[in-house]
Enzyme design. Structure first.
Site, PDB file in Angstrom:
ATOM      1  N   GLU A   1       0.661  -1.314  -0.542  1.00  0.00           N
ATOM      2  CA  GLU A   1      -0.067   0.383   0.261  1.00  0.00           C
ATOM      3  C   GLU A   1       1.012   1.026  -0.266  1.00  0.00           C
ATOM      4  O   GLU A   1       1.054   1.423  -0.987  1.00  0.00           O
ATOM      5  CB  GLU A   1      -0.846  -0.158   1.198  1.00  0.00           C
ATOM      6  CG  GLU A   1      -2.101  -1.271   0.524  1.00  0.00           C
ATOM      7  CD  GLU A   1      -3.336  -1.059   1.790  1.00  0.00           C
ATOM      8  OE1 GLU A   1      -2.986  -0.999   3.335  1.00  0.00           O
ATOM      9  OE2 GLU A   1      -3.705  -1.890   1.500  1.00  0.00           O
TER      10      GLU A   1
HETATM   11  C1  HEC Z   1      -3.511   0.884  -1.930  1.00  0.00           C
HETATM   12  C2  HEC Z   1      -4.643   1.378  -1.333  1.00  0.00           C
HETATM   13  C3  HEC Z   1      -4.869   1.677  -0.156  1.00  0.00           C
HETATM   14  C4  HEC Z   1      -4.402   3.020   0.809  1.00  0.00           C
HETATM   15  C5  HEC Z   1      -3.827   3.504   0.343  1.00  0.00           C
HETATM   16  C6  HEC Z   1      -5.074   2.985   2.050  1.00  0.00           C
HETATM   17  N1  HEC Z   1      -5.869   2.046   1.746  1.00  0.00           N
HETATM   18 FE1  HEC Z   1      -7.315   1.240   3.969  1.00  0.00          FE
HETATM   19  N2  HEC Z   1      -7.592  -0.356   2.055  1.00  0.00           N
HETATM   20  C7  HEC Z   1      -7.324  -0.742   1.408  1.00  0.00           C
HETATM   21  C8  HEC Z   1      -7.877  -1.611   1.033  1.00  0.00           C
HETATM   22  C9  HEC Z   1      -7.346  -2.947   0.237  1.00  0.00           C
HETATM   23  C10 HEC Z   1      -8.476  -2.615   2.152  1.00  0.00           C
HETATM   24  C11 HEC Z   1      -9.385  -3.432   3.169  1.00  0.00           C
HETATM   25  C12 HEC Z   1      -8.236  -4.645   3.216  1.00  0.00           C
HETATM   26  C13 HEC Z   1      -8.230  -6.106   3.640  1.00  0.00           C
HETATM   27  O1  HEC Z   1     -10.004  -6.249   4.330  1.00  0.00           O
HETATM   28  O2  HEC Z   1      -7.684  -6.877   4.517  1.00  0.00           O
HETATM   29  C14 HEC Z   1      -8.892  -1.204   2.897  1.00  0.00           C
HETATM   30  C15 HEC Z   1      -9.170  -1.078   4.767  1.00  0.00           C
HETATM   31  C16 HEC Z   1      -9.452  -0.106   5.095  1.00  0.00           C
HETATM   32  C17 HEC Z   1     -10.708   0.011   6.123  1.00  0.00           C
HETATM   33  C18 HEC Z   1     -11.298  -0.941   6.531  1.00  0.00           C
HETATM   34  C19 HEC Z   1     -13.109  -0.609   6.364  1.00  0.00           C
HETATM   35  C20 HEC Z   1     -13.524  -2.155   6.279  1.00  0.00           C
HETATM   36  O3  HEC Z   1     -15.454  -1.575   6.431  1.00  0.00           O
HETATM   37  O4  HEC Z   1     -13.054  -2.751   6.970  1.00  0.00           O
HETATM   38  C21 HEC Z   1     -10.346   1.835   6.718  1.00  0.00           C
HETATM   39  C22 HEC Z   1     -11.179   2.324   8.236  1.00  0.00           C
HETATM   40  C23 HEC Z   1      -9.118   2.103   5.832  1.00  0.00           C
HETATM   41  N3  HEC Z   1      -8.893   1.211   4.634  1.00  0.00           N
HETATM   42  C24 HEC Z   1      -8.581   3.466   5.951  1.00  0.00           C
HETATM   43  C25 HEC Z   1      -7.884   3.340   5.685  1.00  0.00           C
HETATM   44  C26 HEC Z   1      -6.930   4.773   5.916  1.00  0.00           C
HETATM   45  C27 HEC Z   1      -7.005   5.785   6.985  1.00  0.00           C
HETATM   46  C28 HEC Z   1      -5.757   4.907   4.658  1.00  0.00           C
HETATM   47  C29 HEC Z   1      -4.168   5.525   4.761  1.00  0.00           C
HETATM   48  C30 HEC Z   1      -3.681   6.166   6.134  1.00  0.00           C
HETATM   49  C31 HEC Z   1      -5.590   4.093   4.059  1.00  0.00           C
HETATM   50  N4  HEC Z   1      -6.522   3.547   4.272  1.00  0.00           N
HETATM   51  C32 HEC Z   1      -4.822   3.937   3.054  1.00  0.00           C
HETATM   52  C33 HEC Z   1      -6.594  -0.093   0.358  1.00  0.00           C
HETATM   53  C34 HEC Z   1      -5.718   1.171   0.708  1.00  0.00           C
END
Ligand code: HEC
Ligand code: HEC
Ligand code: HEC
Ligand code: HEC
Ligand SMILES: [Ca+2]
Ligand SMILES: [Ca+2]
Lengths: 326, 326
Positions: free
Chosen positions: B120
């Site tokens: 990520e």
């Molecule tokens: C490169 C893409 C990417 C970036 C950058 C990213 N995310 Fe995500 N995020 C995802 C993905 C894909 C998932 C699901 C991962 C899993 O469930 O294993 C996720 C899951 C989440 C969830 C969970 C939501 C749920 O309902 O389960 C949250 C809240 C979240 N991210 C917040 C953030 C925050 C805050 C940041 C920065 C600090 C961030 N993400 C950066 C791709 C990203």
């Protein structure tokens, strides 16, 4: 010799404009077509104008970061390394032409480039238009703004340009100073400004954007050494004398638009000032003087556009899908 | 058999809650610590929390696009293809745990993950903290919000979580209906809602977020066929019975959060409804019924958070530089 020519030009400039300042105040944007601007803002933030569905204009001209990506050269489709530093879109409307080499006449002409550019957004125009045309909310907005003209590259770029026209940064402390508030800048900042004029920086960096009024050779009195193969204005004119000639960049918000120069090689503003002094003017400049000029340049940071993040209308089953990994 | 169990559970649910609706109204965010929220917003949009200096939370949870990237799986550092569909950050505070497999207990715990995740944002925490600590404006803001605690992963994730807590989408037409305005939804939409309840969708998709209240097997009555190797809840518990068990996703703003399912394989909402019916319930559902449920689901699109784009404070010569191509 070149140095002398410039010194004479500069001296002339100062002699004939005794009272006039080389830098003019930036006025706040006057928005006459709010719907067009709003539509243009959506398009500026629209990742579906890229093949991946991931990159928008704002990716490389991030309005949280002074309208740049703050990288030496940009990241384009498929993480391709771009050829040149991303210039700011802030105050771009004051530029005599767009791009480092000036190959686009104005913002509207410029905006068509990055969408189709395989190193940037990599989306053929017909697919970009198809994306927008399949989305009812876009159809309605284009109809409201452009009537029968519909959704074409002409209307798309017209709207983007209208939005960019609003991206000005008025009310910097230096503008307040120019407007008559002599306390808006400190004594050291004023000294820096006097040095900026006395060293003829303002021969090239002038006008409301403190730049963007001419093309100039990078390395006027001394060759500028760089790994970057870009030749600048020569791309457009094919003239030998235009090799390494670039549009003079704006120094507005220069505190935010690091790294500096078309190759993005210099991160420190004082260092950039010294490079300029060395390769453009050749006159000696002490560390302290360079520092003072840099301190002055930071008074050129203006009010950043207050952008409410647009909410983009959803795709539907007819909308062409992004292809990030193909 | 599973199907029957569920049918009984669902029937029980309906019997005991005759008048009560399975979906609760979402309330607007009440902001008690505006400075913390504002700081968290900056961090959410902060690309310098990534190795490349290019990716922020908002890259994959784009608040212009319903809090998702609208891609089957995400694009991470160096254009790496992510393993799973990016869930929305909208209304994420209502989830019983974070991530598809629930491996983070809450938003604060979740927020530390993506920064350091090599697929990520790929930035070690110590570098991320160094970036923030070298920027005076961040120092001041953290001091104002957290006093002596300073800039740590604990305070960083606390601020991001505080911002995310505000990302709720109240006032959907369905909420207006629940609040008593029977004309807020059309007759067909109401029929869709009745089908949603009658078919026991609401046995799993319930609560204020219309989901996020339990983990459930994907493919309860019929195997769900996918190329995606993710095993869901099994990652966390190691229990055989938790293979292919995922957190039930929110159906709030489902119109915006395509493509659907943890593998992002389905783009059309009606199609997703049919898949659910087939693999979770096994009961027959006509095209028309599926269409009606999808039409109802679109009434769950609420007011999107109005975000003023944060203006991020500049780096300086001490700030660790991005390394996009290394
Ligand atoms: C490169 C893409 C990417 C970036 C950058 C990213 N995310 Fe995500 N995020 C995802 C993905 C894909 C998932 C699901 C991962 C899993 O469930 O294993 C996720 C899951 C989440 C969830 C969970 C939501 C749920 O309902 O389960 C949250 C809240 C979240 N991210 C917040 C953030 C925050 C805050 C940041 C920065 C600090 C961030 N993400 C950066 C791709 C990203
Ligand atoms: C992948 C990165 C990237 C994307 C995406 C991108 N740009 Fe650029 N932009 C650049 C770079 C790099 C340059 C300088 C190119 C040159 O001068 O040859 C540039 C130049 C410009 C300029 C000229 C500014 C000046 O002073 O010369 C404007 C205006 C501009 N872009 C607007 C846009 C718009 C509008 C979009 C979306 C339609 C867009 N850009 C998308 C990287 C990008
Ligand atoms: C003869 C014209 C000329 C003179 C004189 C000149 N500049 Fe420049 N300046 C340029 C050009 C052209 C560039 C862009 C060069 C490049 O990037 O290759 C530039 C770039 C810069 C930059 C980097 C801007 C950016 O965004 O990358 C700074 C800072 C700067 N000049 C400051 C100064 C200062 C301070 C002086 C006086 C000491 C000065 N310049 C004198 C033409 C000039
Ligand atoms: C037994 C629990 C269960 C039942 C019953 C159920 N669902 Fe689901 N639903 C889930 C789970 C778990 C997922 C996530 C599956 C995945 O992505 O692998 C999901 C995903 C979805 C999605 C995609 C959401 C997204 O953002 O990807 C939609 C739409 C949906 N369900 C609608 C329905 C409808 C309509 C019904 C009734 C016809 C229904 N569900 C019945 C558990 C259930
Ligand atoms: Ca720059
Ligand atoms: Ca999705």
């Amino acid at each position: 010799m070149k140095m002398q020519t410039l010194a004479i030009v500069a001296a002339g400039l100062m002699a004939t404009t005794v009272q006039a300042e080389p830098i003019q105040i930036i006025e706040p944007a006057v928005i006459t077509e709010p719907e067009k601007v709003e539509l243009g803002k959506k398009l500026f933030f629209e990742p579906r104008l890229s093949k991946s569905g991931f990159l928008s204009c704002n990716s490389c001209h991030n309005l949280s970061l002074g309208g740049v990506d703050a990288l030496p050269t940009s990241i384009g489709h498929n993480w391709q390394e771009g050829p040149i530093n991303s210039p700011t879109v802030l105050n771009a409307k004051y530029m005599l032409a767009q791009f480092w080499d000036g190959r686009a006449a104005d913002l509207k002409e410029q905006a068509a480039g990055p969408i189709e550019n395989p190193k940037e957004m990599a989306l053929p125009h017909d697919v970009a238009l198809e994306v927008l045309r399949t989305i009812p909310a876009y159809q309605d907005e284009f109809a409201a703004v452009f009537g029968d003209q519909g959704i074409t590259m002409d209307t798309v770029t017209d709207a983007i340009a209208a939005f960019e026209e609003t991206l000005v940064t008025p009310n910097s402390r230096f503008d307040q100073y120019l407007a008559g508030d002599k306390n808006a800048i400190t004594e050291v900042e004023l000294e820096g400004y006097e040095l900026f004029k006395a060293n003829a920086c303002s021969a090239c960096h002038n006008g409301p954007a403190v730049g963007g009024t001419s093309f100039q050779k990078m390395g006027l009195v001394k060759e500028y050494i760089t790994d970057n193969p870009e030749l600048g204005r020569y791309n457009v004119t094919g003239k030998e004398s235009d090799k390494n000639v670039f549009k003079v960049p704006t120094l507005r918000n220069i505190e935010l638009t690091y790294p500096y120069f078309h190759d993005g090689s210099v991160w420190d503003l004082t260092e950039a000032v010294k490079v300029m002094q060395e390769v453009q003017l050749g006159l000696p400049l002490s560390d302290e003087e360079a520092e003072k000029i840099a301190i002055f340049l930071k008074t050129l940071t203006g009010d950043q556009p207050q952008i409410t993040l647009p909410i983009l209308p959803p795709s539907n089953p007819n909308t062409p899908r992004p292809a990030p990994f193909k």
